[in-house]
Motif scaffolding. Structure first.
Motif, PDB file in Angstrom:
ATOM      1  N   ALA A 163       0.871  -0.734  -0.122  1.00  0.00           N
ATOM      2  CA  ALA A 163      -0.091  -0.214  -0.228  1.00  0.00           C
ATOM      3  C   ALA A 163       0.843   1.422  -0.104  1.00  0.00           C
ATOM      4  O   ALA A 163       2.238   1.798   1.011  1.00  0.00           O
ATOM      5  CB  ALA A 163      -1.191  -0.358   1.242  1.00  0.00           C
ATOM      6  N   VAL A 164       1.145   1.658  -0.676  1.00  0.00           N
ATOM      7  CA  VAL A 164       1.330   3.157  -0.937  1.00  0.00           C
ATOM      8  C   VAL A 164       0.290   4.557  -0.901  1.00  0.00           C
ATOM      9  O   VAL A 164      -0.455   4.406  -2.081  1.00  0.00           O
ATOM     10  CB  VAL A 164       2.506   2.939  -2.119  1.00  0.00           C
ATOM     11  CG1 VAL A 164       3.091   3.971  -2.519  1.00  0.00           C
ATOM     12  CG2 VAL A 164       3.257   1.931  -2.408  1.00  0.00           C
ATOM     13  N   THR A 165       0.259   5.122  -0.408  1.00  0.00           N
ATOM     14  CA  THR A 165       0.131   6.523  -0.574  1.00  0.00           C
ATOM     15  C   THR A 165       0.410   7.767  -1.465  1.00  0.00           C
ATOM     16  O   THR A 165       1.183   7.200  -1.871  1.00  0.00           O
ATOM     17  CB  THR A 165      -0.059   7.528   0.833  1.00  0.00           C
ATOM     18  OG1 THR A 165       1.504   8.002   1.225  1.00  0.00           O
ATOM     19  CG2 THR A 165      -0.703   6.388   2.405  1.00  0.00           C
ATOM     20  N   ASP A 166      -1.534   8.147  -1.893  1.00  0.00           N
ATOM     21  CA  ASP A 166      -0.758   9.273  -3.108  1.00  0.00           C
ATOM     22  C   ASP A 166      -0.412  10.427  -2.408  1.00  0.00           C
ATOM     23  O   ASP A 166      -0.359  12.077  -3.250  1.00  0.00           O
ATOM     24  CB  ASP A 166      -2.286   9.348  -4.008  1.00  0.00           C
ATOM     25  CG  ASP A 166      -2.795  10.221  -3.101  1.00  0.00           C
ATOM     26  OD1 ASP A 166      -3.458  10.032  -1.978  1.00  0.00           O
ATOM     27  OD2 ASP A 166      -4.264   9.346  -3.966  1.00  0.00           O
ATOM     28  N   GLU A 167       0.014  10.602  -1.813  1.00  0.00           N
ATOM     29  CA  GLU A 167      -0.077  12.525  -0.746  1.00  0.00           C
ATOM     30  C   GLU A 167       1.385  12.494  -1.849  1.00  0.00           C
ATOM     31  O   GLU A 167       1.618  14.098  -2.428  1.00  0.00           O
ATOM     32  CB  GLU A 167       0.513  12.235   0.568  1.00  0.00           C
ATOM     33  CG  GLU A 167       2.436  10.644   0.797  1.00  0.00           C
ATOM     34  CD  GLU A 167       2.095  11.354   1.829  1.00  0.00           C
ATOM     35  OE1 GLU A 167       1.934  12.248   3.098  1.00  0.00           O
ATOM     36  OE2 GLU A 167       3.082  10.195   2.670  1.00  0.00           O
ATOM     37  N   PHE A 168       2.132  12.436  -2.761  1.00  0.00           N
ATOM     38  CA  PHE A 168       3.229  12.772  -3.114  1.00  0.00           C
ATOM     39  C   PHE A 168       2.820  13.431  -5.159  1.00  0.00           C
ATOM     40  O   PHE A 168       3.591  13.888  -5.446  1.00  0.00           O
ATOM     41  CB  PHE A 168       4.554  11.716  -3.552  1.00  0.00           C
ATOM     42  CG  PHE A 168       5.021  11.975  -1.665  1.00  0.00           C
ATOM     43  CD1 PHE A 168       5.553  12.805  -1.455  1.00  0.00           C
ATOM     44  CD2 PHE A 168       5.429  10.502  -1.642  1.00  0.00           C
ATOM     45  CE1 PHE A 168       6.718  12.412   0.311  1.00  0.00           C
ATOM     46  CE2 PHE A 168       5.697  10.019  -0.421  1.00  0.00           C
ATOM     47  CZ  PHE A 168       6.441  11.316   0.383  1.00  0.00           C
ATOM     48  N   ASP A 169       1.649  12.540  -5.186  1.00  0.00           N
ATOM     49  CA  ASP A 169       1.396  12.795  -6.901  1.00  0.00           C
ATOM     50  C   ASP A 169       0.077  14.005  -6.411  1.00  0.00           C
ATOM     51  O   ASP A 169       0.153  13.047  -7.666  1.00  0.00           O
ATOM     52  CB  ASP A 169       0.666  11.470  -7.076  1.00  0.00           C
ATOM     53  CG  ASP A 169       1.664  10.271  -7.572  1.00  0.00           C
ATOM     54  OD1 ASP A 169       2.706  10.787  -6.835  1.00  0.00           O
ATOM     55  OD2 ASP A 169       1.540   9.213  -6.978  1.00  0.00           O
ATOM     56  N   GLN A 170      -0.359  13.863  -5.361  1.00  0.00           N
ATOM     57  CA  GLN A 170      -0.894  15.416  -5.341  1.00  0.00           C
ATOM     58  C   GLN A 170      -0.477  17.019  -6.053  1.00  0.00           C
ATOM     59  O   GLN A 170       0.779  17.262  -5.493  1.00  0.00           O
ATOM     60  CB  GLN A 170      -1.897  15.762  -3.510  1.00  0.00           C
ATOM     61  CG  GLN A 170      -2.511  14.554  -3.014  1.00  0.00           C
ATOM     62  CD  GLN A 170      -2.593  14.219  -1.867  1.00  0.00           C
ATOM     63  OE1 GLN A 170      -3.071  15.292  -1.408  1.00  0.00           O
ATOM     64  NE2 GLN A 170      -3.310  13.636  -1.592  1.00  0.00           N
ATOM     65  N   VAL A 171      -1.787  17.252  -6.173  1.00  0.00           N
ATOM     66  CA  VAL A 171      -0.980  18.766  -7.291  1.00  0.00           C
ATOM     67  C   VAL A 171      -0.985  19.923  -6.098  1.00  0.00           C
ATOM     68  O   VAL A 171      -2.518  20.016  -5.353  1.00  0.00           O
ATOM     69  CB  VAL A 171      -1.611  18.963  -8.307  1.00  0.00           C
ATOM     70  CG1 VAL A 171      -0.990  20.565  -9.198  1.00  0.00           C
ATOM     71  CG2 VAL A 171      -1.355  18.283  -9.468  1.00  0.00           C
ATOM     72  N   VAL A 172      -0.128  20.914  -5.472  1.00  0.00           N
ATOM     73  CA  VAL A 172      -0.788  21.645  -4.423  1.00  0.00           C
ATOM     74  C   VAL A 172      -0.437  22.697  -5.367  1.00  0.00           C
ATOM     75  O   VAL A 172      -0.295  23.403  -5.845  1.00  0.00           O
ATOM     76  CB  VAL A 172       0.824  22.081  -3.746  1.00  0.00           C
ATOM     77  CG1 VAL A 172       0.598  22.838  -2.454  1.00  0.00           C
ATOM     78  CG2 VAL A 172       1.126  20.682  -2.821  1.00  0.00           C
TER      79      VAL A 172
END
Length: 252
Positions: free
Chosen positions: A239-248
């Motif tokens: 399980a890998v989160t998508d926090e790094f793939d979110q556009v700020v």
């Protein structure tokens, strides 16, 4: 001229003051006045006489017995004498510096530059001047130097660089580790097309390490980082989160 002297003035009695001999300084002052002659500056002569008279007063005061100060006038006189001693020390320092300058000037006056040429065995060491470019070469250089310089450009490619998905890079890293069992970080990033991809794969390793799917081994800082797969032989993905793939979004 006074009835006594304080303890602060006792340090001047019967000895030199910081290396200043009053008799010698007094004689030098008087010799300077005599050297000026009848045509000397009256103001300067008067100033020297005042200083010489004060020095003589100091010499006479040392012959008197030590007693206590009785009035404020004596205190003022002692303060004036302390100031005079400070001036004498400055005078002595100026004389010493002047003597040093005089000695160095004499030493420099005895030095002469070398006016002969090189010795033959040294002159032979100089290489011959070889000009390998002709008139046409100089002309090309002149044309190149006279050409207008290109306008500076500011590249914005790094600003509009496409996003690299950490989830996608995690899947790639997992496939490589399952196939090899272990690999160095350099091997995991050797096919990365840019720096952003290298960063994304490093973040993927951190995610896998947090999920205990890999183990990291590094003997010392900045040495080779070895990554070993510890997530089992199944086909599932950690399980890998998508926090790094979110556009700020930047709010103005």
């Amino acid at each position: 001229m006074r009835s006594g002297e304080t303890g602060g003035d006792k340090r001047y009695r019967g000895k030199r003051v910081a290396g200043v001999e009053l008799a010698q300084v007094t004689d030098e002052f008087m010799a300077h006045i005599r050297a000026m002659g009848p045509d000397g500056d009256l103001d300067q002569t008067t100033e020297f006489l005042v200083v010489a008279a004060t020095l003589l007063d100091l010499k006479a005061a040392r012959l008197l017995p030590v007693a206590e100060v009785e009035d404020e006038a004596d205190l003022a006189l002692l303060e004036a004498r302390d100031l005079l001693f400070a001036r004498l020390l400055q005078y002595r320092a100026y004389k010493q510096i002047a003597a040093i300058f005089e000695t160095r000037a004499e030493d420099e006056g005895r030095r002469h530059p070398r006016t002969v040429g090189l010795e033959p065995h040294l002159a032979e060491l100089l290489p011959d001047v070889v000009i390998a470019i002709g008139a046409e070469g100089f002309a090309r250089l002149a044309v190149r130097a006279m050409q207008p310089k290109a306008k500076p450009e500011v590249y914005v490619d790094h600003i509009h660089a496409p996003l690299v998905s950490v989830r996608e890079q995690t899947g790639l890293v997992v496939r490589v580790l399952k196939a090899r069992g272990e690999a160095t970080f350099q091997e995991l990033t050797e096919d990365a097309p840019d720096t952003l991809t290298v960063v994304a794969r490093f973040l993927a390793l951190l995610e896998l390490y947090r999920e205990k799917a890999v183990s990291l081994d590094q003997e010392d800082a900045l040495l080779t980082l070895t990554v070993r797969w510890t997530g089992g032989d199944g086909d599932g993905m950690p399980a890998v989160t998508d926090e790094f793939d979110q556009v700020v979004e930047v709010r103005e």
